[in-house]
Design an enzyme around this catalytic site. Sequence first.
Site, PDB file in Angstrom:
ATOM      1  N   ARG A 197     -13.026  19.027   6.587  1.00 50.71           N
ATOM      2  CA  ARG A 197     -13.409  20.393   7.869  1.00 50.71           C
ATOM      3  C   ARG A 197     -12.587  21.570   7.100  1.00 50.71           C
ATOM      4  O   ARG A 197     -11.300  21.506   6.691  1.00 50.71           O
ATOM      5  CB  ARG A 197     -13.451  20.735   8.926  1.00 50.71           C
ATOM      6  CG  ARG A 197     -12.349  20.610  10.226  1.00 50.71           C
ATOM      7  CD  ARG A 197     -12.587  20.500  11.455  1.00 50.71           C
ATOM      8  NE  ARG A 197     -10.845  20.010  11.623  1.00 50.71           N
ATOM      9  CZ  ARG A 197     -11.879  19.559  12.904  1.00 50.71           C
ATOM     10  NH1 ARG A 197     -11.986  19.052  13.639  1.00 50.71           N
ATOM     11  NH2 ARG A 197     -10.139  19.195  13.856  1.00 50.71           N
TER      12      ARG A 197
ATOM     13  N   GLY B 218     -12.676  18.199  22.129  1.00 50.02           N
ATOM     14  CA  GLY B 218     -13.183  17.595  22.810  1.00 50.02           C
ATOM     15  C   GLY B 218     -14.030  17.084  23.578  1.00 50.02           C
ATOM     16  O   GLY B 218     -13.787  17.089  24.727  1.00 50.02           O
TER      17      GLY B 218
ATOM     18  N   SER C 178     -21.780  63.070  17.222  1.00 52.86           N
ATOM     19  CA  SER C 178     -21.191  61.932  17.305  1.00 52.86           C
ATOM     20  C   SER C 178     -20.811  60.833  18.579  1.00 52.86           C
ATOM     21  O   SER C 178     -21.122  62.048  19.344  1.00 52.86           O
ATOM     22  CB  SER C 178     -19.343  62.696  17.451  1.00 52.86           C
ATOM     23  OG  SER C 178     -18.268  61.410  17.165  1.00 52.86           O
TER      24      SER C 178
ATOM     25  N   LYS D  52     -18.974  16.497  11.236  1.00 57.61           N
ATOM     26  CA  LYS D  52     -18.162  15.283  10.274  1.00 57.61           C
ATOM     27  C   LYS D  52     -19.589  14.564   8.863  1.00 57.61           C
ATOM     28  O   LYS D  52     -19.302  13.787   8.709  1.00 57.61           O
ATOM     29  CB  LYS D  52     -17.797  14.343  11.310  1.00 57.61           C
ATOM     30  CG  LYS D  52     -16.868  13.612  11.482  1.00 57.61           C
ATOM     31  CD  LYS D  52     -16.732  13.111  12.426  1.00 57.61           C
ATOM     32  CE  LYS D  52     -15.195  13.770  14.006  1.00 57.61           C
ATOM     33  NZ  LYS D  52     -15.740  13.959  15.068  1.00 57.61           N
TER      34      LYS D  52
ATOM     35  N   HIS E 202      -7.376  54.344  31.608  1.00 53.32           N
ATOM     36  CA  HIS E 202      -6.371  54.810  30.683  1.00 53.32           C
ATOM     37  C   HIS E 202      -5.205  55.026  30.339  1.00 53.32           C
ATOM     38  O   HIS E 202      -5.508  55.297  29.217  1.00 53.32           O
ATOM     39  CB  HIS E 202      -5.559  56.355  31.647  1.00 53.32           C
ATOM     40  CG  HIS E 202      -4.719  57.513  31.487  1.00 53.32           C
ATOM     41  ND1 HIS E 202      -3.613  57.142  31.421  1.00 53.32           N
ATOM     42  CD2 HIS E 202      -5.331  59.208  30.629  1.00 53.32           C
ATOM     43  CE1 HIS E 202      -3.299  58.876  30.063  1.00 53.32           C
ATOM     44  NE2 HIS E 202      -4.600  59.734  29.945  1.00 53.32           N
TER      45      HIS E 202
ATOM     46  N   CYS F 108     -17.064  57.623  18.394  1.00 50.08           N
ATOM     47  CA  CYS F 108     -15.351  57.713  18.237  1.00 50.08           C
ATOM     48  C   CYS F 108     -15.378  57.324  19.769  1.00 50.08           C
ATOM     49  O   CYS F 108     -14.347  57.536  19.856  1.00 50.08           O
ATOM     50  CB  CYS F 108     -15.102  59.237  18.647  1.00 50.08           C
ATOM     51  SG  CYS F 108     -16.338  60.258  19.948  1.00 50.08           S
TER      52      CYS F 108
ATOM     53  N   MET G 119     -16.260  14.645  22.761  1.00 49.29           N
ATOM     54  CA  MET G 119     -16.237  13.420  23.036  1.00 49.29           C
ATOM     55  C   MET G 119     -15.001  12.957  22.227  1.00 49.29           C
ATOM     56  O   MET G 119     -14.834  12.795  21.009  1.00 49.29           O
ATOM     57  CB  MET G 119     -17.887  12.377  22.741  1.00 49.29           C
ATOM     58  CG  MET G 119     -17.765  11.605  23.201  1.00 49.29           C
ATOM     59  SD  MET G 119     -18.583  10.429  22.759  1.00 49.29           S
ATOM     60  CE  MET G 119     -17.866   9.482  20.932  1.00 49.29           C
TER      61      MET G 119
ATOM     62  N   TYR H 123     -20.270  57.331   9.933  1.00 48.85           N
ATOM     63  CA  TYR H 123     -18.838  57.140   9.863  1.00 48.85           C
ATOM     64  C   TYR H 123     -18.659  56.636  10.760  1.00 48.85           C
ATOM     65  O   TYR H 123     -20.009  55.840  11.914  1.00 48.85           O
ATOM     66  CB  TYR H 123     -18.011  57.898   9.339  1.00 48.85           C
ATOM     67  CG  TYR H 123     -17.955  59.173  10.663  1.00 48.85           C
ATOM     68  CD1 TYR H 123     -16.894  58.497  11.664  1.00 48.85           C
ATOM     69  CD2 TYR H 123     -18.955  60.291  10.185  1.00 48.85           C
ATOM     70  CE1 TYR H 123     -17.433  60.308  12.707  1.00 48.85           C
ATOM     71  CE2 TYR H 123     -19.216  61.698  11.701  1.00 48.85           C
ATOM     72  CZ  TYR H 123     -18.448  61.217  12.681  1.00 48.85           C
ATOM     73  OH  TYR H 123     -18.250  62.083  13.726  1.00 48.85           O
TER      74      TYR H 123
ATOM     75  N   ARG I  24     -18.143   7.633  16.472  1.00 46.47           N
ATOM     76  CA  ARG I  24     -17.451   9.124  16.486  1.00 46.47           C
ATOM     77  C   ARG I  24     -18.518  10.251  16.793  1.00 46.47           C
ATOM     78  O   ARG I  24     -19.796   9.963  15.860  1.00 46.47           O
ATOM     79  CB  ARG I  24     -16.692   9.345  15.043  1.00 46.47           C
ATOM     80  CG  ARG I  24     -16.637   8.829  14.311  1.00 46.47           C
ATOM     81  CD  ARG I  24     -15.063   9.059  12.838  1.00 46.47           C
ATOM     82  NE  ARG I  24     -14.564   9.876  13.593  1.00 46.47           N
ATOM     83  CZ  ARG I  24     -14.219  10.111  12.201  1.00 46.47           C
ATOM     84  NH1 ARG I  24     -14.725   9.534  10.621  1.00 46.47           N
ATOM     85  NH2 ARG I  24     -13.325  11.749  11.714  1.00 46.47           N
TER      86      ARG I  24
HETATM   87  P1  ADP Z   1     -11.966  13.614  16.522  1.00 42.86           P
HETATM   88  O1  ADP Z   1     -13.916  14.498  16.312  1.00 42.86           O
HETATM   89  O2  ADP Z   1     -11.835  14.281  17.830  1.00 42.86           O
HETATM   90  O3  ADP Z   1     -10.808  14.285  15.317  1.00 42.86           O
HETATM   91  P2  ADP Z   1     -12.522  11.788  15.112  1.00 42.86           P
HETATM   92  O4  ADP Z   1     -14.384  10.858  15.209  1.00 42.86           O
HETATM   93  O5  ADP Z   1     -12.199  12.530  14.034  1.00 42.86           O
HETATM   94  O6  ADP Z   1     -12.654  12.410  16.096  1.00 42.86           O
HETATM   95  O7  ADP Z   1     -12.268  10.059  15.437  1.00 42.86           O
HETATM   96  C1  ADP Z   1     -10.564  10.084  15.650  1.00 42.86           C
HETATM   97  C2  ADP Z   1      -9.263   9.817  15.609  1.00 42.86           C
HETATM   98  O8  ADP Z   1      -9.784   8.264  14.621  1.00 42.86           O
HETATM   99  C3  ADP Z   1      -9.144  10.271  13.966  1.00 42.86           C
HETATM  100  O9  ADP Z   1      -7.896  10.504  14.044  1.00 42.86           O
HETATM  101  C4  ADP Z   1      -9.607   9.634  13.086  1.00 42.86           C
HETATM  102  O10 ADP Z   1      -9.029   9.871  11.701  1.00 42.86           O
HETATM  103  C5  ADP Z   1      -9.742   8.014  13.259  1.00 42.86           C
HETATM  104  N1  ADP Z   1     -10.919   7.348  13.162  1.00 42.86           N
HETATM  105  C6  ADP Z   1     -12.206   8.007  13.090  1.00 42.86           C
HETATM  106  N2  ADP Z   1     -13.253   6.575  12.583  1.00 42.86           N
HETATM  107  C7  ADP Z   1     -12.596   5.964  12.055  1.00 42.86           C
HETATM  108  C8  ADP Z   1     -12.203   4.930  11.277  1.00 42.86           C
HETATM  109  N3  ADP Z   1     -14.015   4.524  10.885  1.00 42.86           N
HETATM  110  N4  ADP Z   1     -11.318   4.315  10.708  1.00 42.86           N
HETATM  111  C9  ADP Z   1      -9.740   4.347  10.834  1.00 42.86           C
HETATM  112  N5  ADP Z   1      -9.637   5.695  11.941  1.00 42.86           N
HETATM  113  C10 ADP Z   1     -10.811   5.797  12.242  1.00 42.86           C
HETATM  114 MG    MG Z   2     -11.136  14.240  13.498  1.00 48.41          MG
END
Ligand code: ADP
Ligand code: MG
Length: 906
Positions: free
Chosen positions: A354, A119, A782, A40, A472, A849, A121, A869, A110
């Site tokens: 990404r 998931g 083989s 990120k 089988h 094989c 954090m 092969y 973030r």
């Molecule tokens: P995840 O990795 O679970 O996607 P993110 O860090 O991308 O978590 O953030 C979760 C949500 O919060 C996303 O929809 C993201 O666009 C939004 N978000 C994160 N940072 C900001 C910010 N600075 N301003 C507005 N929205 C944000």
């Molecule tokens: Mg995100």
Amino acid sequence: MAKTKTKTKTKAEKHLKHLYYFGKTRTEGRGVGKELLGGKGANLAEMTGIGLPVPPGFTITAAVCDLYYKHKGKLPAGLMDQVGQYVRTLEKELGKKFGDDKNPLLVSVRSGAAISMPGMMNTILNLGLTDQSVVALANATANERFAYDAYRRLINMYGDVVMGIGHEHFEEAFGKVKRKYEAKLDTDVPTEGLIELCSEYQDVYRHFTSKPFPQDPYTQLELAIEAVFKSWMQPRAVRYREVENIRGLLGTAVNVQSMVYGNMGSDSGTGVAFTRNPSTGENRFYGEFLINAQGEDVVAGIRTPQPVAEMPSWNKQVYKQLLGIKDTLEHHYRDMQDIEFTIERGTLFMLQTRTGKRTCAAAVRIACEMVKEKLIEEKTAVARVPAGDLTQLLLPSFDAAAKESHTVLTRGLPASPGAAVGALAFSAEEAVERTHAGQTVLLVRKETSPEDIDGMHSAVGILTSTGGMTSHAAVVARGWGRCCVAGAGELHIDARQRRLTVNGKVFTADDILSLDGTTGEVLEGSVATSEPKMSGDFARIMQWADKYRRLAVRTNADTPADAQRARDFGAEGIGLCRTEHMFFEESRITAMREMILAENEAARRKALAKLLPYQREDFVGIFTAMKGLPVTVRLLDPPLHEFLPHDAESQAEVARVLGVTPAAVQARVSRLHEANPMLGHRGCRLSVTYPEILEMQVRAIVEAAIECRKKRVDARPEIMIPLVGTDRELEMLGELTRETIDAVKKDTKFSGELEILVGTMIEVPRAALTAGAIARHAEFFSFGTNDLTQMTFGFSRDDVNSFLPDYLKKELLPVDPFQSLDVDGVGQLVEMATANGRQTRKGLKVGICGEHGGDPASVAFCHRVGLDYVSCSPFRVPIARLAAAQAALKDEKPKKSAKRRAPSGE
Ligand code: ADP
Ligand code: MG
Ligand code: MG
């Protein structure tokens, strides 16, 4: 000594720079890499660098996370001072102040590791708000409702993520307020409701933490940063890394980014999108957005978002700008991207990009179209399509939507992918009969055996309650591309009563079930399927793959139809043609049983003479289908008792045909019974005892080859002797084979060249250990890696499913060694036997094989150790072709790092 000390500095300690800024003031993180900045953070820096509108902020590196754990859960000294400096730079750039009572700066905190971990954090938004600054925010924006909406979100997220207060406690409070104001959606709650909610939330916070919600923004920030680091080691994150085999990362980075607000009213919003359609690959912007919303609202299902295609009627300008950004990103990353964006009062901001996940169909189409668009090279396209997923393109599948309206009864092993719908047949004969009568049936058995072949072939799908991925049923089904769910342990199959019970529900012969061989699900009723097409792009990727691979790809096929299908999929020969299935057809099984039950050689030869024409005919069919390509025929392999009648009724029938008493048949059957048939009288051991079986089979092969020659069909048989363990076995049987070849030539007065190679399967560990000596008598090797794995581990293929799941769960084994070759153990035998064999015989042809021939990781191994092969079931031929090319392309590039591959945009 001091010198060595500095040398032992850890990777993390070497990175003295802990913070990287991104914004108009400066951007420090470009080219630093995901290892430190996380996916990120690296991409936020990258997007800022190429001029996209990204809210400014900074990234605290993953090395700091590493230090945090080295210092037993303490942030490095001075870190918060540096954070303070960076916050001040942010304040200056934006003209706002953190915790200000006039124009407060708010940030998001973030997480983000080098490899995205869904998931791990939750993000905290609107950090920096306090009872005081919320009033300031309301005044500064002239939007009180928005300010309190932001505040209630912060208290909720902070309480949840930093303090571990269950989300449901906040939900409950929200529900009360909503009811009070008769609001259906959160956007319907009026300002005074949100103000009340903030104080309710603070009560919840105090109740669970015994502390008031922190009113110092820097305290909020410090604890939030620590919470991100802590999340790295929480059980579900640790488990995720284990499962996904992610190793060697420093930790997670933390991104502190200034907030932009999608919740400021009807001119604001937030969304997620893919630069191309992730299910079809179509080059069209694809995504959803939600007006007056923040963060995860779009994906959380609180309200129904709109497709981005509808954005022009809301804000044409922003839509156009987004399309422009989509192109910029694709040109920059040269791959399909998955993005997050927010619109604050009509102004667009980018929050994340990404590499987008996609289906196999989409991967193929995107790769081909990007080559056409000159975004990527052919080689990149070949490397990018996940080889193992190609089966998705070759088999029918269930419509995801259709599946939803059906009950999943139970789940077995996804033994052979595809989708099958049919009524239940409880025996092989029943399956054959009902199919003849025009019905569509699933064969439902506790397990299957070679006797069931006809029934398995008639059925559209196979369901068993025992047996593993190489049982089988599973092996045969995969070979044919027939859908199979195996080892569904919750099924109780009563074949006699023709009844199936599963979790209290009873099904009979007239009931219809649906099998999903890709997931292992067994569904009630008839689920709608969709037939896939072999698209032009698929063929193109395969063509490109063929340009770069070194390994040849053959197929395992026993019938002309399978041979032809595999040829259509690009097979360059047959690596394993098993002869035992040829004996099960009704017309032949009697002669076969006669041969087995014969009490002396003369009687055996008589029965063998009856089998000879059938075998010859089969070989003519296969050689013709594979004309011009090599066909490796394996001589009879299974223990003989597999061919025998086991119930009284069929024993009586055989007795009638043979003119002996049923008791005599029964006696012979029990004499042939073996306690350990897998390690018993099978493979070349049969030919040692009964050389006339070998003679008959070799004769059939050679006569078929000569017959083909006469018809100007270029037959290229190779004779393979199975289960050899000593060089003496092969010396003797090889000699007999070559003598037989000469005898047939003489008998048929054939004077041309036949060039039939005689070789062996290496599937007994002793054969691998003595490969140097064995190669004196073998013109090819083989590797039969199914048996070789079985015997190297001492795991019975048929029973392994009773304990293998525990081995996998407890991580005693990384993968099922019958699916993906055990490189460290079995692989060592393969590598050594290849080298020793070639030392004896230069240019010895070597292939594999087993089931592993169609597994991408195993194919890569075969490439690495220099096999000639791989051979796999017809439906896996395209996978092997692509995997072989990818292995070859990897050789070209110097390895970047030993870690799991992580696409650049992640
Ligand atoms: P995840 O990795 O679970 O996607 P993110 O860090 O991308 O978590 O953030 C979760 C949500 O919060 C996303 O929809 C993201 O666009 C939004 N978000 C994160 N940072 C900001 C910010 N600075 N301003 C507005 N929205 C944000
Ligand atoms: Mg995100
Ligand atoms: Mg074998």
